[in-house]
Design an enzyme around this catalytic site. Sequence first.
Site, PDB file in Angstrom:
ATOM      1  N   SER A 146       0.855  -1.182   0.000  1.00 54.58           N
ATOM      2  CA  SER A 146       0.000   0.000   0.000  1.00 54.58           C
ATOM      3  C   SER A 146       0.892   1.233   0.000  1.00 54.58           C
ATOM      4  O   SER A 146       2.059   1.167   0.411  1.00 54.58           O
ATOM      5  CB  SER A 146      -0.885  -0.001   1.250  1.00 54.58           C
ATOM      6  OG  SER A 146      -1.394   1.292   1.529  1.00 54.58           O
ATOM      7  N   TYR A 169      -1.723  -1.447  10.209  1.00 57.11           N
ATOM      8  CA  TYR A 169      -1.626  -1.419   8.749  1.00 57.11           C
ATOM      9  C   TYR A 169      -0.275  -0.860   8.307  1.00 57.11           C
ATOM     10  O   TYR A 169       0.362  -1.387   7.403  1.00 57.11           O
ATOM     11  CB  TYR A 169      -2.764  -0.569   8.190  1.00 57.11           C
ATOM     12  CG  TYR A 169      -2.940  -0.646   6.690  1.00 57.11           C
ATOM     13  CD1 TYR A 169      -3.654  -1.690   6.102  1.00 57.11           C
ATOM     14  CD2 TYR A 169      -2.431   0.348   5.846  1.00 57.11           C
ATOM     15  CE1 TYR A 169      -3.855  -1.756   4.739  1.00 57.11           C
ATOM     16  CE2 TYR A 169      -2.622   0.288   4.474  1.00 57.11           C
ATOM     17  CZ  TYR A 169      -3.331  -0.759   3.929  1.00 57.11           C
ATOM     18  OH  TYR A 169      -3.510  -0.817   2.566  1.00 57.11           O
TER      19      TYR A 169
END
Length: 257
Positions: A146, A169
């Site tokens: 990401s 994350y």
Amino acid sequence: MLKNKVIVVTGGAGLLGQAFVKAIATQGGIAIAADINLNDSKTVAENICRLSDLSGNVDVFSLDITNKESVLNLIDSLCSRYGRIDAIVNNAYPRNINYGRILEKVTYEDFCVNVNMHLGGYFLVAQQFCIAFKKMGGGNLINMSSIYGSMAPRFELYEGTSMTMPVEYAAIKSGIEHLTRYFAQYYKGSGIRVNSLSPGGIADGQSSNFITAYNKKCSSKGMLDADDVLGALMFLLSDESIFINGQNLIVDDGFSL
């Protein structure tokens, strides 16, 4: 681009996974939708084959990326059925029910569980598939990372919303990018190549305020759809990228600039 290549997509029943499976099949590959929820994978496969006339290009298997026996069973089943595996997209997104809390409310236990499931699961899949790839004489591994694996969060975008950019994350995706480089270096010269793909934000029912704020950071479209990532993925899966190894490809409409 992918004619007759046997390509596994973990998390094949998810938002990105469904788009990946369909694109692989459309490009002539044999797309393996591997997901912890086998029924969801079957539904995805049925829909793709019914709407796109791709019968025979999509197969489904059960897979828990945090379970070694499950990973090995998938490898054995694919080798038995197809005789080989050409590539795998590490795309599953396991998390517990407490995932996504703001920093102050994340417990140590939840942080460890989520990092173990997601980053640990990617490691397990990468480890076992690369062992199999080496025996086959080569293979292609793509890890889904990401933009927040390589840049600091823009917390101001989340003000006034119920969302945050989870600390788990950030740790997971940055870890995935370095795991990618580690595996690429470790297996250099073996016919195995390992890269990561880092999308920007993907539209999935976020609030209009968040999307408006997010889009102001981008070049043109702003928040992406799952299909906007497909060109980059097909490139990395194809022989057109044969000399690309150990790299992280960002697709974010300029958000991270």
